[in-house]
Each structure stands twice: as C-alpha cells, then as structure tokens.
Scaffold this motif. Structure first.
Motif, short mmCIF file in Angstrom:
data_model
loop_
_atom_site.label_atom_id
_atom_site.label_comp_id
_atom_site.label_asym_id
_atom_site.label_seq_id
_atom_site.Cartn_x
_atom_site.Cartn_y
_atom_site.Cartn_z
N ALA A 21 -5.18 -5.34 2.09
CA ALA A 21 -4.35 -5.06 3.26
C ALA A 21 -3.25 -4.50 3.25
O ALA A 21 -2.08 -4.90 2.58
N ALA A 22 -2.88 -3.17 3.73
CA ALA A 22 -1.84 -2.39 3.65
C ALA A 22 -0.96 -2.92 4.60
O ALA A 22 -0.87 -2.70 5.80
N ALA A 23 0.47 -3.35 4.08
CA ALA A 23 1.24 -4.30 4.86
C ALA A 23 2.57 -3.67 5.16
O ALA A 23 3.35 -4.62 5.55
N LYS A 24 2.58 -2.57 5.13
CA LYS A 24 3.83 -1.73 5.45
C LYS A 24 4.43 -2.02 7.08
O LYS A 24 3.40 -2.04 7.86
N GLU A 25 5.59 -2.63 7.12
CA GLU A 25 6.13 -2.84 8.43
C GLU A 25 5.73 -4.49 9.03
O GLU A 25 6.18 -4.59 9.93
N GLU A 44 1.72 -2.60 -0.65
CA GLU A 44 3.11 -2.47 -0.23
C GLU A 44 3.47 -0.89 -0.62
O GLU A 44 3.12 -0.55 -1.70
N ASN A 45 4.22 -0.30 0.39
CA ASN A 45 4.62 1.08 -0.05
C ASN A 45 6.07 1.07 -0.49
O ASN A 45 6.31 2.10 -1.20
N TYR A 46 6.84 -0.02 -0.16
CA TYR A 46 8.24 0.15 -0.43
C TYR A 46 8.66 -1.02 -1.02
O TYR A 46 8.55 -2.28 -0.63
N THR A 149 -6.89 7.86 -3.97
CA THR A 149 -6.54 9.03 -3.06
C THR A 149 -6.52 8.65 -1.79
O THR A 149 -6.93 7.74 -1.37
N MET A 150 -5.59 9.47 -1.04
CA MET A 150 -5.29 9.14 0.34
C MET A 150 -6.36 10.37 0.97
O MET A 150 -7.08 10.14 1.93
N GLY A 151 -6.24 11.60 0.59
CA GLY A 151 -6.79 12.57 1.30
C GLY A 151 -6.09 12.91 2.39
O GLY A 151 -5.45 12.37 2.80
N GLY A 190 -10.07 5.50 1.22
CA GLY A 190 -10.44 5.12 2.71
C GLY A 190 -9.43 4.02 3.17
O GLY A 190 -8.90 3.11 2.76
N MET A 191 -9.14 4.25 4.51
CA MET A 191 -8.20 3.56 5.59
C MET A 191 -8.96 3.19 6.67
O MET A 191 -10.14 3.17 6.46
N THR A 192 -8.38 2.71 7.71
CA THR A 192 -8.85 2.40 8.82
C THR A 192 -9.69 3.18 9.37
O THR A 192 -10.89 3.01 9.88
N ASN A 193 -9.34 4.50 9.36
CA ASN A 193 -10.36 5.33 10.10
C ASN A 193 -11.23 6.09 9.12
O ASN A 193 -12.34 6.38 9.79
N VAL A 206 -10.86 -0.57 -0.55
CA VAL A 206 -10.34 0.29 0.49
C VAL A 206 -8.99 -0.36 1.05
O VAL A 206 -8.89 -1.70 0.91
N ARG A 207 -8.09 0.45 1.41
CA ARG A 207 -6.80 -0.11 1.97
C ARG A 207 -6.62 0.12 3.53
O ARG A 207 -6.60 1.06 3.87
N ILE A 208 -6.60 -1.02 4.00
CA ILE A 208 -6.87 -1.26 5.53
C ILE A 208 -5.47 -1.64 6.02
O ILE A 208 -5.19 -3.02 5.81
N GLY A 209 -4.65 -1.14 6.92
CA GLY A 209 -3.67 -1.54 7.54
C GLY A 209 -3.96 -1.81 9.03
O GLY A 209 -3.96 -3.08 9.54
N THR A 210 -4.03 -0.89 9.75
CA THR A 210 -4.07 -0.79 11.25
C THR A 210 -5.32 -1.87 11.73
O THR A 210 -5.24 -2.72 12.74
N LYS A 211 -6.28 -1.59 11.14
CA LYS A 211 -7.46 -2.55 11.66
C LYS A 211 -7.45 -4.05 11.33
O LYS A 211 -7.93 -4.60 11.97
N GLN A 215 -1.85 -1.77 15.56
CA GLN A 215 -0.74 -0.65 15.50
C GLN A 215 0.33 -0.68 15.11
O GLN A 215 1.08 -2.02 15.51
N ARG A 216 0.94 0.26 14.28
CA ARG A 216 2.38 -0.01 13.89
C ARG A 216 3.34 0.57 14.73
O ARG A 216 3.07 1.00 15.45
N GLU A 217 4.50 0.04 14.65
CA GLU A 217 5.70 0.35 15.55
C GLU A 217 5.88 2.07 15.15
O GLU A 217 6.41 2.62 16.20
C1 LIG Z 1 -0.38 2.74 5.49
C2 LIG Z 1 -1.51 3.19 4.42
C3 LIG Z 1 -2.82 2.69 4.34
C4 LIG Z 1 -3.42 2.10 5.73
O1 LIG Z 1 -3.60 2.78 6.64
P1 LIG Z 1 -4.07 2.40 7.84
O2 LIG Z 1 -4.56 3.62 8.62
O3 LIG Z 1 -3.37 1.80 8.79
O4 LIG Z 1 -5.44 1.65 7.67
C5 LIG Z 1 -3.41 3.00 3.32
N1 LIG Z 1 -3.18 3.54 2.00
C6 LIG Z 1 -1.83 4.01 2.06
C7 LIG Z 1 -1.16 4.60 0.84
C8 LIG Z 1 -0.92 3.25 3.25
O5 LIG Z 1 0.34 3.92 3.18
#
Ligand SMILES: *Cc1c(COP(=O)(O)O)cnc(C)c1O
Length: 221
Positions: A21-25, A44-46, A149-151, A190-193, A206-211, A215-217
C-alpha cells in the motif's frame, strides 16, 4: 471504503503477487485500516511523513521505502524500514553499508531501474543495472533482493508494457548470473493504473495507492 478496496484488490490478485500500500499523504488511521483489511506491506516516499505516522500505526506491517533516498537520510531510514526499494547508485549503497555495519544489521534492497530512460527520473539506466549490481554485491550488509521500476506514466496502461517487459528481462538476466549475495526474488512494478499489465509481465510486488485509499489531495502529485 479502504477495507472494501483492499478486500476487492486482494481477491483479484493472482497467487504469488503481494500488494504494497503506497501510503504517501495518508494518515495513521487510513494506514491502520488498510492493514486491518489484509495489507502486509506499507510503502512510504518520505522519511518525514513516515516518522509522523509509524508510531501511531499499532498493527504490525512491513515498511518499504519507495521514494528517492538522500544519503543524509539513510541512518534513520535503516532504523525504520524493512526494505529500501529505490537504490540506484553505488554511493547510496555504500552509505547504507556503512550505517548497517555500525548496527550489525542487514538491509534488503531493490535496485530502481529507470526503465523509460527519462532524464528527470531517478533510477539506474537499463544498460547500467548489471554493472551496478555486480558492484553492490560485494558489500556485506546490503542484500539485493530484486528490481523496482516506475516506468513512464501513461493514460493507457498498455503503453507501460514494453517498460515492464524490459525490466523483467533484466531481472531474469541477472538471476542467471547467480551472483553471491544477490537473490533476485522481487520484481516490484505496477501502480493503480498499470498493475494488471505489470503482473502479466511478471511483477510479483505491486505498489498501489489510489485504488486503496482514494484520490490524493495532490500535495506531491
Ligand atoms: C505513489 C506511488 C505509487 C502508487 O501510485 P498510485 O497511482 O496512487 O497507485 C507507487 N509507487 C511509488 C514509488 C509511488 O510514489
């Protein structure tokens, strides 16, 4: 809502694929809810953000650092995190080594690949991954466990496929080297999209935040 999102996502993922779970914010409460619903890894990113929530999140989870890591933050990061997914230079790896040695603690890391070869992005270029891994593998406390990777970001996730595929190829190639102190176990992409495409291309993390959280602020994007 978070609980339903997590349950739906976990129900959908094939066996052998773990979701972070990508938990920034996100607040401690939101993170807590995700863990209660079945999430086992928080990304976490920060460092600063993590320090604000980690002590409030009572439920146990693994914490992965997924943002760009500056060498002056390494000391704190290795105390808190279970894995660093964003190692992209020998300099950073050596600083992790130095801090871990003092604590006599091993640090699992992933090598971040700039698979889109984008100028403004962090990560090591595809052609330089093998060399960097050979160099880092000689360190004692830094344990390479795979690639992240982000891509490039696209509206249509199909456009991400070639970048995920390329990262997978590098992953397999390095696995075949059988380097000492290197265990190519995790392919984080892989992220939400894009996570469905990423899984088809071999991602097992897989790193999922939004899903999960909505939505983030938009403080960070
Ligand atoms: C925010 C983030 C994600 C998740 O992004 P979503 O599109 O919200 O799923 C995954 N990886 C990294 C490195 C991120 O910063």
């Amino acid at each position: 809502m978070i609980e339903e999102n997590v349950k739906r996502l976990l129900g959908e993922l094939p066996e052998g694929v773990t979701v972070l779970a990508a938990a920034k914010e996100r607040s401690a409460d939101e993170i807590f809810e995700a863990i209660r619903a079945g999430i086992t890894i928080i990304g976490e990113n920060y460092l600063q953000d993590t320090l604000m929530v980690i002590n409030e999140v009572k439920e146990k989870a693994q914490w992965h650092f997924i943002g760009h890591l500056q060498t002056n933050k390494v000391k704190k990061v290795i105390d808190i995190f279970d894995m660093i997914e964003s190692v992209d230079s020998l300099k950073l790896a050596k600083e992790i080594e130095r801090c871990c040695k003092r604590r006599n603690k091993a640090m699992p890391v992933l090598i971040e690949v700039n698979s889109g070869e984008e100028k403004q992005k962090h990560g090591v270029l595809p052609n330089d991954v093998a060399q960097l891994i050979r160099e880092i593998s000689s360190l004692t406390y830094v344990k390479i466990m795979g690639l992240m990777t982000m891509g490039p970001r696209f509206g249509d996730p199909e456009e991400s496929r070639p970048y995920f595929r390329k990262t997978r190829e590098i992953f397999e190639q390095i696995k075949d080297f059988h380097l000492p102190n290197v265990e190519m176990k995790y392919l984080s992409m892989g992220m939400t999209n894009s996570y469905r495409v990423a899984i088809e291309e071999g991602a097992n993390l897989v790193r999922i935040g939004t899903k999960i959280f909505g939505q983030r602020e938009g403080r960070y994007h």
